[in-house]
Write an enzyme that holds these catalytic residues in place. Structure first.
Site, short mmCIF file in Angstrom:
data_model
loop_
_atom_site.label_atom_id
_atom_site.label_comp_id
_atom_site.label_asym_id
_atom_site.label_seq_id
_atom_site.Cartn_x
_atom_site.Cartn_y
_atom_site.Cartn_z
N LYS A 1 -1.85 -7.78 4.89
CA LYS A 1 -2.12 -8.09 3.49
C LYS A 1 -1.22 -9.22 2.95
O LYS A 1 -1.63 -9.92 2.02
CB LYS A 1 -2.00 -6.84 2.62
CG LYS A 1 -0.61 -6.35 2.29
CD LYS A 1 -0.26 -6.53 0.83
CE LYS A 1 1.12 -6.04 0.48
NZ LYS A 1 2.19 -6.15 1.46
N LYS B 1 6.11 -10.77 5.69
CA LYS B 1 6.38 -11.18 4.31
C LYS B 1 7.06 -12.55 4.29
O LYS B 1 6.71 -13.44 3.51
CB LYS B 1 7.24 -10.13 3.61
CG LYS B 1 6.52 -8.79 3.41
CD LYS B 1 7.41 -7.75 2.79
CE LYS B 1 6.73 -6.39 2.67
NZ LYS B 1 5.65 -6.05 3.59
N GLY C 1 0.82 -1.21 0.00
CA GLY C 1 0.00 0.00 0.00
C GLY C 1 0.85 1.26 0.00
O GLY C 1 0.51 2.28 -0.60
N ASN C 2 2.02 1.20 0.65
CA ASN C 2 2.88 2.37 0.65
C ASN C 2 3.84 2.40 -0.53
O ASN C 2 4.74 3.23 -0.59
CB ASN C 2 3.62 2.59 1.98
CG ASN C 2 4.01 1.30 2.62
OD1 ASN C 2 4.09 0.27 1.93
ND2 ASN C 2 4.25 1.33 3.90
N LYS D 1 -1.76 -3.21 15.64
CA LYS D 1 -1.58 -2.54 14.34
C LYS D 1 -1.92 -1.05 14.46
O LYS D 1 -3.08 -0.69 14.68
CB LYS D 1 -2.49 -3.22 13.32
CG LYS D 1 -2.57 -2.55 11.99
CD LYS D 1 -1.54 -3.05 11.03
CE LYS D 1 -1.58 -2.29 9.72
NZ LYS D 1 -0.39 -2.52 8.90
#
Lengths: 313, 313
Positions: free
Chosen positions: A214, A276, A12-13, A130
């Site tokens: 995500k 990740k 997203g960033n 978060k």
């Protein structure tokens, strides 16, 4: 490469970068740059499913909801997540389609609004971690703690932010439809922002105030639709051991065993590289062929092993 | 009724009603009530495609964008429309799925982010008429006219609002995919808010600052996917001649010819009943079987001819 399926996760960033304000044009231009590489994968015959983060965008929606709160009833996080899926999906869908047209490829591109199931008993609901939305000073944070149900946490720079639960994704509600559209040959944008978080209530589903990671949702999606490759695109070229230290070492490839060892040794930063790597490991443990972590602008070369970090058995 | 296809258009102000603030729970509850009737159509064997308005919701997004404008860059109308498709699509998708589960029906429900093409030369771009966002007094309106590119118009109550172009829909960008998913038997939510307005720029598409009438887009959609019935659901039981006058007369059915005659005679209010009748007429003229205008809570009985107003050849 015919029929190999890639689940590609865009940060997203990467779409709204840290030094940017997040205007319409900035976001569209970032997407424009990213899709150039994605189209090359399609030209090489891969089926591509795209998912994306929404951190900065949902942060902006959250600020808009807060600042207009006296006039317009603020929406909870599941609804903001749905809005961000519409917004970012639209950007990606339009720019991929335009890049396909530039390359004379006639292929439909679609965005599916996607709900992701989490467990009501997930420990994350008891321990929100978060951070979302703007930074506050101590006084503002105290005010918000008193007036709202928000959980506020202080970071290492004595700035306060609201923290929300980040439960693990346990199922993609729309997975059957996603698979069908992928099989049809369409380019599908789905599970944006980790998906809209929902829980079971009896046999029904309802939204919850949470944000799903995500990368973990991308892994869940890749497993559920039997994808071959999980490709996580971010703002660094490769994964490193001893990151940001004199002993830093970039990694081209690692085995599943090595990845698990490095993870256990604490090489990967919480909320950044760690999820990740966890997603990459989990994908392989659930039947995936390989997981790749690479830069937003090297999607194509990373699949060929020329950049990024590949984890495989 | 097997294989008959209905394009069903839900009014945006049926989901967020005029007397409501527009909270999450209000909107979800309104959708919950509407889907009960929709499920009956599915149980009767109809294929249902759902589209919806977004007037009040996009108005709220627009206010949020304006009030937070100093902190978060405001998004243009195409982007707000995309956000509203995500939001309202999520509400409808979740509530239909839950109502299906309550009725032991196993059927996927999906929301497709949908772009609708308009003509760059549409005269609406030179003459904006569609009011959006909050009311202003003359002083505020003068300020906005000076500081922004907004066109401001005064209404009959001396209140000012921004007006934007409302061009005619000329094509649904994702129509192939919509048709495919409908054929697959899925319940599809699409073209929300009249669709995200886009124009051609060479062979590519880009978003524009406009709002497309959702009834005209519903008609375009119904024609493009060869639907049998166009069902427009709103907040009145039936269409009337001489509405709100001593000579008012409710209509059960009218022929295409009658509908055109009444339209020409000026029976139907601009921006309210008129576009619904126009959509109904246009659908029949382009091969549709019948158009129905009925109350949000009589979807099922109106199809059986027991309520609402039917236009047919």
């Amino acid at each position: 490469m015919k029929n190999k399926t890639i689940v590609l996760a865009l940060g997203g960033n990467a779409i709204l970068q840290a030094h940017e304000k997040g205007t319409y044009y900035e976001q569209i231009n970032n997407v424009k740059k990213a899709v150039v590489e994605i189209i090359k994968l399609i030209q090489d015959g891969y089926k591509v499913i795209i998912t994306h983060g929404n951190g900065p965008q949902v942060g902006n929606l959250y600020i808009q909801n807060s600042l207009a709160g006296e006039v317009v009833p603020p929406m909870p996080l599941d609804a903001c997540s749905a809005e961000s899926q519409g917004l970012i999906g639209y950007f990606i869908q339009q720019e991929i389609k335009n890049e396909l047209v530039r390359n004379n490829i006639d292929l439909p591109v679609i965005t599916l609004i996607t709900q992701v199931l989490v467990d009501t008993d997930d420990p994350a609901f008891m321990n929100p971690t978060k951070p979302i939305g703007p930074f506050h000073n101590r006084k503002e944070a105290e005010f918000l703690k008193k007036r709202t149900s928000f959980v506020m946490k202080e970071d290492s720079n004595k700035r306060w932010r609201r923290v929300v639960p980040s439960p693990r994704p346990i199922g993609i509600v729309e997975k059957e439809v996603i698979k069908k559209n992928v099989d049809e040959g369409y380019i599908v944008v789905t599970a944006g922002g980790g998906g809209i978080p929902v829980i079971n209530k009896g046999r029904e589903i309802i939204g919850v105030e949470a944000v799903i990671d995500k990368d973990l949702s991308a892994c869940r999606l890749a497993v559920d639709i039997n994808a071959n490759i999980l490709l996580i695109l971010t703002d660094i070229e490769r994964v490193a051991l001893n990151y940001n230290s004199p002993k830093q070492k970039w990694i081209d490839t690692m085995s599943l065993g090595e990845a698990k060892k490095y993870l256990a040794e604490g090489h990967f930063k919480e909320g950044s590289m760690k999820p990740k790597i966890e997603a990459g490991i989990s994908f392989l443990e659930n039947g995936g062929e390989k997981s790749i972590i690479a830069s937003l602008f090297s999607a194509n070369s990373s699949i060929k092993g020329k950049s990024g970090t590949t984890i495989k058995n």
